[in-house]
Design a protein around this motif. Structure first.
Motif, PDB file in Angstrom:
ATOM      1  N   ASP A  20     105.144 -32.071 -41.139  1.00  0.00           N
ATOM      2  CA  ASP A  20     105.092 -30.621 -41.277  1.00  0.00           C
ATOM      3  C   ASP A  20     104.751 -30.061 -39.897  1.00  0.00           C
ATOM      4  O   ASP A  20     103.613 -29.705 -39.588  1.00  0.00           O
ATOM      5  CB  ASP A  20     104.050 -30.215 -42.318  1.00  0.00           C
ATOM      6  N   PHE A  21     105.790 -29.991 -39.040  1.00  0.00           N
ATOM      7  CA  PHE A  21     105.568 -29.625 -37.637  1.00  0.00           C
ATOM      8  C   PHE A  21     105.189 -28.153 -37.470  1.00  0.00           C
ATOM      9  O   PHE A  21     104.496 -27.797 -36.516  1.00  0.00           O
ATOM     10  CB  PHE A  21     106.818 -29.949 -36.820  1.00  0.00           C
ATOM     11  N   ALA A  22     105.612 -27.311 -38.354  1.00  0.00           N
ATOM     12  CA  ALA A  22     105.260 -25.887 -38.251  1.00  0.00           C
ATOM     13  C   ALA A  22     103.769 -25.687 -38.471  1.00  0.00           C
ATOM     14  O   ALA A  22     103.100 -24.961 -37.714  1.00  0.00           O
ATOM     15  CB  ALA A  22     106.087 -25.082 -39.258  1.00  0.00           C
ATOM     16  N   ARG A  23     103.219 -26.323 -39.530  1.00  0.00           N
ATOM     17  CA  ARG A  23     101.770 -26.203 -39.753  1.00  0.00           C
ATOM     18  C   ARG A  23     100.988 -26.911 -38.653  1.00  0.00           C
ATOM     19  O   ARG A  23      99.922 -26.434 -38.250  1.00  0.00           O
ATOM     20  CB  ARG A  23     101.414 -26.812 -41.123  1.00  0.00           C
ATOM     21  N   ALA A  24     101.485 -28.036 -38.180  1.00  0.00           N
ATOM     22  CA  ALA A  24     100.800 -28.744 -37.085  1.00  0.00           C
ATOM     23  C   ALA A  24     100.731 -27.869 -35.833  1.00  0.00           C
ATOM     24  O   ALA A  24      99.717 -27.834 -35.122  1.00  0.00           O
ATOM     25  CB  ALA A  24     101.519 -30.053 -36.782  1.00  0.00           C
ATOM     26  N   THR A  25     101.838 -27.118 -35.577  1.00  0.00           N
ATOM     27  CA  THR A  25     101.855 -26.237 -34.397  1.00  0.00           C
ATOM     28  C   THR A  25     100.755 -25.188 -34.481  1.00  0.00           C
ATOM     29  O   THR A  25     100.120 -24.847 -33.463  1.00  0.00           O
ATOM     30  CB  THR A  25     103.230 -25.557 -34.286  1.00  0.00           C
ATOM     31  N   GLU A  26     100.482 -24.677 -35.658  1.00  0.00           N
ATOM     32  CA  GLU A  26      99.440 -23.656 -35.817  1.00  0.00           C
ATOM     33  C   GLU A  26      98.069 -24.190 -35.383  1.00  0.00           C
ATOM     34  O   GLU A  26      97.317 -23.499 -34.670  1.00  0.00           O
ATOM     35  CB  GLU A  26      99.403 -23.206 -37.283  1.00  0.00           C
ATOM     36  N   PHE A  27      97.741 -25.395 -35.781  1.00  0.00           N
ATOM     37  CA  PHE A  27      96.409 -25.934 -35.443  1.00  0.00           C
ATOM     38  C   PHE A  27      96.322 -26.339 -33.965  1.00  0.00           C
ATOM     39  O   PHE A  27      95.281 -26.148 -33.333  1.00  0.00           O
ATOM     40  CB  PHE A  27      96.104 -27.122 -36.362  1.00  0.00           C
ATOM     41  N   PHE A  28      97.416 -26.852 -33.395  1.00  0.00           N
ATOM     42  CA  PHE A  28      97.386 -27.180 -31.957  1.00  0.00           C
ATOM     43  C   PHE A  28      97.265 -25.905 -31.112  1.00  0.00           C
ATOM     44  O   PHE A  28      96.555 -25.897 -30.092  1.00  0.00           O
ATOM     45  CB  PHE A  28      98.656 -27.949 -31.585  1.00  0.00           C
ATOM     46  N   GLU A  29      97.927 -24.828 -31.530  1.00  0.00           N
ATOM     47  CA  GLU A  29      97.810 -23.560 -30.806  1.00  0.00           C
ATOM     48  C   GLU A  29      96.391 -23.005 -30.908  1.00  0.00           C
ATOM     49  O   GLU A  29      95.890 -22.386 -29.963  1.00  0.00           O
ATOM     50  CB  GLU A  29      98.821 -22.560 -31.361  1.00  0.00           C
ATOM     51  N   ARG A  30      95.729 -23.201 -32.047  1.00  0.00           N
ATOM     52  CA  ARG A  30      94.344 -22.748 -32.186  1.00  0.00           C
ATOM     53  C   ARG A  30      93.421 -23.496 -31.225  1.00  0.00           C
ATOM     54  O   ARG A  30      92.478 -22.911 -30.658  1.00  0.00           O
ATOM     55  CB  ARG A  30      93.874 -22.939 -33.622  1.00  0.00           C
ATOM     56  N   VAL A  31      93.662 -24.776 -31.050  1.00  0.00           N
ATOM     57  CA  VAL A  31      92.841 -25.538 -30.093  1.00  0.00           C
ATOM     58  C   VAL A  31      92.999 -24.969 -28.687  1.00  0.00           C
ATOM     59  O   VAL A  31      92.015 -24.757 -27.959  1.00  0.00           O
ATOM     60  CB  VAL A  31      93.228 -27.033 -30.119  1.00  0.00           C
ATOM     61  N   VAL A  32      94.247 -24.682 -28.266  1.00  0.00           N
ATOM     62  CA  VAL A  32      94.507 -24.196 -26.908  1.00  0.00           C
ATOM     63  C   VAL A  32      93.915 -22.803 -26.702  1.00  0.00           C
ATOM     64  O   VAL A  32      93.358 -22.485 -25.650  1.00  0.00           O
ATOM     65  CB  VAL A  32      96.024 -24.201 -26.622  1.00  0.00           C
ATOM     66  N   SER A  33      94.024 -21.942 -27.718  1.00  0.00           N
ATOM     67  CA  SER A  33      93.569 -20.557 -27.560  1.00  0.00           C
ATOM     68  C   SER A  33      92.066 -20.395 -27.765  1.00  0.00           C
ATOM     69  O   SER A  33      91.408 -19.617 -27.051  1.00  0.00           O
ATOM     70  CB  SER A  33      94.326 -19.660 -28.539  1.00  0.00           C
ATOM     71  N   GLN A  34      91.484 -21.111 -28.746  1.00  0.00           N
ATOM     72  CA  GLN A  34      90.070 -20.917 -29.074  1.00  0.00           C
ATOM     73  C   GLN A  34      89.130 -21.847 -28.281  1.00  0.00           C
ATOM     74  O   GLN A  34      87.978 -21.472 -28.043  1.00  0.00           O
ATOM     75  CB  GLN A  34      89.862 -21.148 -30.577  1.00  0.00           C
ATOM     76  N   TYR A  35      89.614 -23.012 -27.874  1.00  0.00           N
ATOM     77  CA  TYR A  35      88.755 -23.984 -27.174  1.00  0.00           C
ATOM     78  C   TYR A  35      89.462 -24.503 -25.915  1.00  0.00           C
ATOM     79  O   TYR A  35      89.803 -25.682 -25.809  1.00  0.00           O
ATOM     80  CB  TYR A  35      88.403 -25.153 -28.104  1.00  0.00           C
ATOM     81  N   CYS A  95     105.967 -30.917 -31.022  1.00  0.00           N
ATOM     82  CA  CYS A  95     106.320 -30.186 -32.243  1.00  0.00           C
ATOM     83  C   CYS A  95     107.373 -29.128 -31.969  1.00  0.00           C
ATOM     84  O   CYS A  95     108.286 -28.894 -32.803  1.00  0.00           O
ATOM     85  CB  CYS A  95     105.072 -29.548 -32.856  1.00  0.00           C
ATOM     86  N   ARG A  96     107.320 -28.474 -30.834  1.00  0.00           N
ATOM     87  CA  ARG A  96     108.312 -27.459 -30.516  1.00  0.00           C
ATOM     88  C   ARG A  96     109.687 -28.087 -30.274  1.00  0.00           C
ATOM     89  O   ARG A  96     110.726 -27.455 -30.571  1.00  0.00           O
ATOM     90  CB  ARG A  96     107.846 -26.670 -29.291  1.00  0.00           C
ATOM     91  N   VAL A  97     109.684 -29.294 -29.727  1.00  0.00           N
ATOM     92  CA  VAL A  97     110.965 -29.988 -29.599  1.00  0.00           C
ATOM     93  C   VAL A  97     111.528 -30.282 -30.981  1.00  0.00           C
ATOM     94  O   VAL A  97     112.733 -30.117 -31.246  1.00  0.00           O
ATOM     95  CB  VAL A  97     110.793 -31.282 -28.775  1.00  0.00           C
ATOM     96  N   ARG A  98     110.646 -30.736 -31.901  1.00  0.00           N
ATOM     97  CA  ARG A  98     111.089 -31.036 -33.268  1.00  0.00           C
ATOM     98  C   ARG A  98     111.582 -29.774 -33.967  1.00  0.00           C
ATOM     99  O   ARG A  98     112.501 -29.827 -34.800  1.00  0.00           O
ATOM    100  CB  ARG A  98     109.924 -31.628 -34.059  1.00  0.00           C
ATOM    101  N   LEU A  99     111.001 -28.654 -33.613  1.00  0.00           N
ATOM    102  CA  LEU A  99     111.403 -27.379 -34.218  1.00  0.00           C
ATOM    103  C   LEU A  99     112.558 -26.743 -33.454  1.00  0.00           C
ATOM    104  O   LEU A  99     112.886 -25.564 -33.716  1.00  0.00           O
ATOM    105  CB  LEU A  99     110.214 -26.416 -34.262  1.00  0.00           C
ATOM    106  N   ASN A 100     113.178 -27.494 -32.543  1.00  0.00           N
ATOM    107  CA  ASN A 100     114.340 -27.032 -31.777  1.00  0.00           C
ATOM    108  C   ASN A 100     114.002 -25.791 -30.944  1.00  0.00           C
ATOM    109  O   ASN A 100     114.729 -24.783 -30.941  1.00  0.00           O
ATOM    110  CB  ASN A 100     115.529 -26.745 -32.707  1.00  0.00           C
ATOM    111  N   LYS A 101     112.856 -25.887 -30.215  1.00  0.00           N
ATOM    112  CA  LYS A 101     112.426 -24.823 -29.304  1.00  0.00           C
ATOM    113  C   LYS A 101     112.217 -25.427 -27.903  1.00  0.00           C
ATOM    114  O   LYS A 101     111.097 -25.585 -27.429  1.00  0.00           O
ATOM    115  CB  LYS A 101     111.133 -24.176 -29.792  1.00  0.00           C
ATOM    116  N   PRO A 102     113.316 -25.770 -27.224  1.00  0.00           N
ATOM    117  CA  PRO A 102     113.187 -26.467 -25.937  1.00  0.00           C
ATOM    118  C   PRO A 102     112.547 -25.625 -24.837  1.00  0.00           C
ATOM    119  O   PRO A 102     111.806 -26.137 -24.000  1.00  0.00           O
ATOM    120  CB  PRO A 102     114.633 -26.838 -25.585  1.00  0.00           C
TER     121      PRO A 102
END
Length: 274
Positions: free
Chosen positions: A198-213, A229-236
């Motif tokens: 579930d790469f979309a949900r995984a992206t949400e938590f990784f982005e929270r780490v970068v922005s909050q901590y 995850c962005r590669v998997r979501l076809n966002k090169p």
């Protein structure tokens, strides 16, 4: 003084005149010596007498000079000895005399101490109570509730209970947002969603780490996983932006090396954008 005592001056030899005089007298008594020889002998005697007188004067002059030199040497020796035996002036002698100042004691007497009040020790109960209040609280033994909560959620993830582990980690971040392991809890939650693809949900938590901590120890790994995850979501484009940020923000690290390699590989085989 005799002629032999006149050293160190050279010995002056004076020819004997008496022998020559005897020859003259004996010559006068004989007829063998002529008058010319007699006159020559007389002139020789006169010359010898003059030479002897000159030599005697020179000898007297040399003797007087020797006496004067000896007297001068004798006068100079005591002065040299006195100068050498005189001690050199020391720094202590060169110091000026110090003035002595006498301080007069004060005429006022010291204050008297009141000894009418008796000094007594405080009661033992009061002393014990004060010590108990002043003593620091004892350190708590065992892990804190926050650490216990984090370890319980992590144990669920390791044993295959992904849903329970994710719920425990999300609750841990909500209860302890300033805990040092809060960024790790978000990272493990994102990894659990990656395992479930579930790469979309995984992206949400990784982005929270970068922005909050951004200063947390899990931010670098979260950025790498976010790019994947962005590669998997076809966002090169977004993936390349994340890799470039890793290279510029964390140069010299292992994550920067991985990001550089993925940038190179993505350039050779670009991923088609949607």
């Amino acid at each position: 003084m005799t002629l032999s005592e006149a050293a160190p001056y050279p010995l002056l030899v004076i020819r004997p005149i008496s022998a020559i005089a005897c020859l003259v007298l004996s010559g006068c008594a004989t007829d063998v010596v002529s008058r010319s020889e007699h006159s020559e002998l007389l002139s020789s005697v006169r010359a010898l007498r003059a030479e002897n007188a000159r030599l005697e004067q020179r000898l007297e002059k040399l003797e007087s000079q020797q006496v004067i030199s000896a007297a001068r040497v004798a006068q100079q020796k005591p002065a040299v000895v006195a100068a050498s035996s005189k001690p050199a002036p020391s720094s202590v002698d060169a110091m000026p005399p110090l003035a002595v100042v006498k301080l007069k004691p004060k005429r006022e007497a010291a204050p008297r101490i009141d000894t009418a009040v008796e000094v007594a020790e405080p009661p033992e109960a009061l002393t014990q109570e004060f010590q108990n209040e002043a003593a620091p609280p004892a350190a708590e033994e065992g892990p804190s509730p926050a650490d216990t909560q984090f370890e319980r959620a992590l144990s669920m993830m390791k044993t295959g209970n992904s849903e329970g582990g994710v719920a425990g980690m999300v609750q841990f971040v909500a209860d302890w947002p300033r805990h040092p392991k809060a960024d790790n809890a978000l990272y493990f939650t994102g990894m659990a969603y990656v395992a479930d693809r579930d790469f979309a949900r995984a992206t949400e938590f990784f982005e929270r780490v970068v922005s909050q901590y951004p200063a947390g120890d899990a931010v670098i790994d979260s950025m790498l996983r976010l790019a994947d995850c962005r590669v998997r979501l076809n966002k090169p484009r977004e993936a390349r932006a994340t890799w470039e940020k890793i290279v510029t923000t964390f140069p010299g690290t292992a994550a920067a090396t991985q990001a550089q390699a993925r940038l190179a590989s993505s350039t050779q085989t670009p991923v088609a954008s949607p």
